[in-house]
Design an enzyme around this catalytic site. Sequence first.
Site, PDB file in Angstrom:
ATOM      1  N   GLU A  93       0.779  -1.241   0.000  1.00 11.93           N
ATOM      2  CA  GLU A  93       0.000   0.000   0.000  1.00 11.93           C
ATOM      3  C   GLU A  93       0.812   1.295   0.000  1.00 11.93           C
ATOM      4  O   GLU A  93       0.692   2.121   0.907  1.00 11.93           O
ATOM      5  CB  GLU A  93      -0.983  -0.010   1.177  1.00 11.93           C
ATOM      6  CG  GLU A  93      -1.971  -1.157   1.091  1.00 11.93           C
ATOM      7  CD  GLU A  93      -3.184  -1.007   1.998  1.00 11.93           C
ATOM      8  OE1 GLU A  93      -3.144  -0.180   2.914  1.00 11.93           O
ATOM      9  OE2 GLU A  93      -4.172  -1.726   1.779  1.00 11.93           O
ATOM     10  N   GLU A 139      -6.247  -8.174  -0.119  1.00 12.26           N
ATOM     11  CA  GLU A 139      -6.988  -7.760   1.070  1.00 12.26           C
ATOM     12  C   GLU A 139      -8.371  -7.298   0.625  1.00 12.26           C
ATOM     13  O   GLU A 139      -8.503  -6.649  -0.413  1.00 12.26           O
ATOM     14  CB  GLU A 139      -6.317  -6.602   1.818  1.00 12.26           C
ATOM     15  CG  GLU A 139      -5.052  -6.970   2.545  1.00 12.26           C
ATOM     16  CD  GLU A 139      -4.483  -5.823   3.377  1.00 12.26           C
ATOM     17  OE1 GLU A 139      -5.265  -4.993   3.896  1.00 12.26           O
ATOM     18  OE2 GLU A 139      -3.249  -5.743   3.480  1.00 12.26           O
TER      19      GLU A 139
HETATM   20  C1  BG6 Z   1      -4.892  -2.180   4.889  1.00  9.52           C
HETATM   21  C2  BG6 Z   1      -3.647  -2.607   5.569  1.00  9.52           C
HETATM   22  O1  BG6 Z   1      -4.689  -0.897   4.515  1.00  9.52           O
HETATM   23  O2  BG6 Z   1      -6.041  -2.055   5.646  1.00  9.52           O
HETATM   24  C3  BG6 Z   1      -3.856  -3.446   6.806  1.00  9.52           C
HETATM   25  O3  BG6 Z   1      -2.799  -3.250   4.655  1.00  9.52           O
HETATM   26  C4  BG6 Z   1      -4.982  -2.860   7.631  1.00  9.52           C
HETATM   27  O4  BG6 Z   1      -2.644  -3.471   7.501  1.00  9.52           O
HETATM   28  C5  BG6 Z   1      -6.239  -2.869   6.781  1.00  9.52           C
HETATM   29  O5  BG6 Z   1      -5.204  -3.536   8.837  1.00  9.52           O
HETATM   30  C6  BG6 Z   1      -7.451  -2.327   7.499  1.00  9.52           C
HETATM   31  O6  BG6 Z   1      -7.165  -1.061   8.024  1.00  9.52           O
HETATM   32  P1  BG6 Z   1      -7.410  -0.731   9.564  1.00  9.52           P
HETATM   33  O7  BG6 Z   1      -6.930   0.672   9.747  1.00  9.52           O
HETATM   34  O8  BG6 Z   1      -8.864  -0.874   9.778  1.00  9.52           O
HETATM   35  O9  BG6 Z   1      -6.598  -1.713  10.331  1.00  9.52           O
END
Ligand code: BG6
Length: 474
Positions: free
Chosen positions: A163, A374
């Site tokens: 990211e 993700e």
């Molecule tokens: C992504 C990241 O941006 O989003 C993760 O790669 C992160 O590390 C995920 O946990 C969700 O974001 P957050 O801020 O809700 O943990």
Amino acid sequence: MSNKKFPKNFLWGAATSAYQVEGAAEEDGKAKSQQDVLNELNPVTDLAIASDHYHRYKEDIALMKELGLKSYRFSIAWSRVLPNGVGERNTKGIEFYHNLIDELIKNEITPIPTLYHYDMPMALVEKYDGWINRQSVDDFAKYAELVIKEYKDKVKYWTTINEQSIIVQQWTKKNYIPKKYINNPQIKYQINHHMNLAHAMACKYVHKYVKDGKVGANLSYAPIYPLTTDPKDQLAAQNANDLRNLYYTDIYLKGKYNKSALIYLENNGLAPKIEKHDMDIIKEGYSDFLAINYYYSNTAKAPESNAERIEPGLNLSNEKGKSAKGEIQPGFYEMVQNPKLETTDWGWTIDPTGLEYVLRELYSRYEVPFMITENGLGAFDKLEDDNRIHDAYRIDYIREHIKSMAKAIEFGVELWSYNPWSFIDILSTSNGYSKRYGLVYVDRTDEDPKILKRIKKDSYYWYQGVIKSNGEIL
Ligand code: BG6
């Protein structure tokens, strides 16, 4: 439309990252990363334990096997392998990832490691301010070469940096930034340029050392819609897409900076310093695919003519989705809320259609395969009296996104793998364990690690059926 389009060898997986699950932050030779220190300065939860995956990886992989996972996307902690970032190797750290990868392979789960997930070794931050300094490119390249050579016979799919666009938008949260730089937003584009070089070096090493190896970056990608049908808003959305999205994908997949975004940065004194042969290095380190992290979509409108700059991530909300709202790039775009979409408890828009939009937009532009590394819903899960977690909201979220992937595949998009975030509950960067993503519940709170018992959520059982039917039963 049928869902029969998922290829037979489609990799149904799940994802995590090192500092968000491993724990053992200073155990067996690992040294602190910048994430350990950022969390100490602004404590949310306990990174020393997290979900204790370091000690329980076998139990976790047994749960993956039972679920039917075909892939597991995880990250390697640089400071576990090289505690000082450079120099002496930590044998126990290297062995840990061998054990993890071996256990995955034994259970027929394809490992998809990420080389960097926000966790620069703190030693390099102390030595030269981390990614701000160009020396980071050489040091990352050495680390990447070591890791790629070490695991090359076991790992075919590699992802490089997690990211970069979020690292730029939230540069003070995803990097430890010494105070003297805080008021200079050009730094974030310099960090990004160094990461572009580092990514390219890692791609080069995968192509050099891994037989049939495939490599790409993990990018958080949110489509950007115009707020209205006014052509000025349409153009603002295009501007925002250039600066927030194509500025990254054009580097990975064309080996060039997106022209209009770069010109905008140059005109505003924000462009990175690019040295003579940098663009050759970037071109040489080509990607084979793009790994997309998809959570939400964004919306833009034309800013008022007298609007002043508001950079994302500094004075706005802690959360990514929210931080988009309010950003103003004068004369270019303003990020606003989308009145048509529902949001999560944390204000992130819920937009499964946006995933089809993104996959098709990117495929028309680059014609490369994708992985989703993700995608998921952060929620306040509750352990009920029946000792279960009834997360129907998460099932709905994932189901609708899988339907969008199926539609994109029907329209010709090449998709290799889907790895929802997250396999087990992870610590969410700004919200600890109150914001949960897992298919498997980890019984702990931010204050009390309890015994970290693993409990399968309803979404776990549901996803098991999805995998078994290769995406036909949703
Ligand atoms: C992504 C990241 O941006 O989003 C993760 O790669 C992160 O590390 C995920 O946990 C969700 O974001 P957050 O801020 O809700 O943990």
